[in-house]
Design a protein around this motif. Structure first.
Motif, PDB file in Angstrom:
ATOM      1  N   ALA A 134       0.832  -1.204   0.000  1.00  0.00           N
ATOM      2  CA  ALA A 134       0.000   0.000   0.000  1.00  0.00           C
ATOM      3  C   ALA A 134       0.866   1.254   0.000  1.00  0.00           C
ATOM      4  O   ALA A 134       0.565   2.229  -0.703  1.00  0.00           O
ATOM      5  N   THR A 135       1.965   1.232   0.737  1.00  0.00           N
ATOM      6  CA  THR A 135       2.881   2.370   0.786  1.00  0.00           C
ATOM      7  C   THR A 135       3.557   2.562  -0.562  1.00  0.00           C
ATOM      8  O   THR A 135       3.611   3.667  -1.102  1.00  0.00           O
ATOM      9  N   TRP A 136       4.066   1.462  -1.128  1.00  0.00           N
ATOM     10  CA  TRP A 136       4.761   1.522  -2.421  1.00  0.00           C
ATOM     11  C   TRP A 136       3.822   2.024  -3.508  1.00  0.00           C
ATOM     12  O   TRP A 136       4.169   2.917  -4.285  1.00  0.00           O
ATOM     13  N   LEU A 137       2.622   1.471  -3.571  1.00  0.00           N
ATOM     14  CA  LEU A 137       1.661   1.860  -4.605  1.00  0.00           C
ATOM     15  C   LEU A 137       1.184   3.301  -4.421  1.00  0.00           C
ATOM     16  O   LEU A 137       0.994   4.020  -5.411  1.00  0.00           O
ATOM     17  N   THR A 138       1.002   3.733  -3.184  1.00  0.00           N
ATOM     18  CA  THR A 138       0.579   5.112  -2.941  1.00  0.00           C
ATOM     19  C   THR A 138       1.662   6.093  -3.388  1.00  0.00           C
ATOM     20  O   THR A 138       1.356   7.131  -3.989  1.00  0.00           O
ATOM     21  N   LYS A 139       2.923   5.770  -3.128  1.00  0.00           N
ATOM     22  CA  LYS A 139       4.025   6.617  -3.613  1.00  0.00           C
ATOM     23  C   LYS A 139       4.024   6.675  -5.140  1.00  0.00           C
ATOM     24  O   LYS A 139       4.214   7.745  -5.732  1.00  0.00           O
ATOM     25  N   GLN A 140       3.809   5.532  -5.777  1.00  0.00           N
ATOM     26  CA  GLN A 140       3.763   5.496  -7.239  1.00  0.00           C
ATOM     27  C   GLN A 140       2.584   6.305  -7.770  1.00  0.00           C
ATOM     28  O   GLN A 140       2.701   7.006  -8.778  1.00  0.00           O
ATOM     29  N   LEU A 141       1.450   6.213  -7.090  1.00  0.00           N
ATOM     30  CA  LEU A 141       0.264   6.976  -7.497  1.00  0.00           C
ATOM     31  C   LEU A 141       0.527   8.479  -7.386  1.00  0.00           C
ATOM     32  O   LEU A 141       0.174   9.246  -8.288  1.00  0.00           O
ATOM     33  N   GLN A 142       1.163   8.890  -6.302  1.00  0.00           N
ATOM     34  CA  GLN A 142       1.507  10.310  -6.144  1.00  0.00           C
ATOM     35  C   GLN A 142       2.448  10.754  -7.251  1.00  0.00           C
ATOM     36  O   GLN A 142       2.303  11.855  -7.793  1.00  0.00           O
ATOM     37  N   SER A 143       3.391   9.900  -7.620  1.00  0.00           N
ATOM     38  CA  SER A 143       4.311  10.210  -8.709  1.00  0.00           C
ATOM     39  C   SER A 143       3.562  10.338 -10.034  1.00  0.00           C
ATOM     40  O   SER A 143       3.812  11.253 -10.816  1.00  0.00           O
ATOM     41  N   LEU A 144       2.642   9.426 -10.293  1.00  0.00           N
ATOM     42  CA  LEU A 144       1.832   9.485 -11.515  1.00  0.00           C
ATOM     43  C   LEU A 144       1.049  10.791 -11.585  1.00  0.00           C
ATOM     44  O   LEU A 144       1.020  11.454 -12.616  1.00  0.00           O
ATOM     45  N   ARG A 145       0.405  11.124 -10.504  1.00  0.00           N
ATOM     46  CA  ARG A 145      -0.429  12.322 -10.484  1.00  0.00           C
ATOM     47  C   ARG A 145       0.415  13.586 -10.602  1.00  0.00           C
ATOM     48  O   ARG A 145      -0.021  14.550 -11.218  1.00  0.00           O
ATOM     49  N   GLY A 146       1.602  13.552 -10.053  1.00  0.00           N
ATOM     50  CA  GLY A 146       2.491  14.696 -10.171  1.00  0.00           C
ATOM     51  C   GLY A 146       3.056  14.852 -11.564  1.00  0.00           C
ATOM     52  O   GLY A 146       3.428  15.943 -11.980  1.00  0.00           O
TER      53      GLY A 146
END
Length: 149
Positions: free
Chosen positions: A119-131
């Motif tokens: 969940a932590t890894w995917l949330t970081k990736q999601l934030q990167s995608l959105r950024g």
């Protein structure tokens, strides 16, 4: 019981039932695919996991990113047969955080570094995608970038 009292009780019961139905309709989501933006973000996250070179631990066994993506797609299809995901965070919470059989958390480990909860890894990736996309800070602002950073 008098007729007017019976009518009043009946109408009050009917009103309560109608309110309960209305509330239930706002809470219940029909099964189906997520919105296109949410689908794009989920696909991007799973592609990142697949191509990351990171290991994925599920119930004590390590899997490749390809196997992890396949497993999460199966869970996604199962969830979508029962409800429509409202956002990508809901996908992470329901399909990509822990085993639905054992309850054990999934872990992602990249290189020689320590593993971290998926969940932590995917949330970081999601934030990167959105950024990475213009004006993107949430799952309603447009399609997610599909490139791995």
């Amino acid at each position: 019981m008098s007729r007017s009292r019976y009518t009043s009780t009946f109408l009050q019961g009917t009103r309560i039932a109608l309110i309960a139905i209305a509330v239930g309709m706002t809470i219940t989501t029909e099964a189906g695919e997520a919105r296109p933006v949410v689908q794009a973000e989920i696909n991007s996250l799973l592609n990142r996991l697949e191509t990351s070179g990171c290991g994925f631990n599920r119930n004590g066994t390590w899997y490749s990113g390809i196997e992890a993506k396949s497993h999460m797609l199966a869970k996604l299809h199962y969830i979508e047969s029962r409800t429509a995901l409202q956002n990508t965070e809901q996908f992470i919470e329901l399909a990509a955080t822990r085993s639905s059989v054992s309850g054990k958390p999934y872990v992602v480990k990249c290189g020689n570094g320590p593993g971290e909860p998926s969940a932590t890894w995917l949330t970081k990736q999601l934030q990167s995608l959105r950024g990475a996309r213009p004006g993107g800070s949430d799952s309603t602002s447009g399609p997610a970038a599909l490139e791995h950073p």
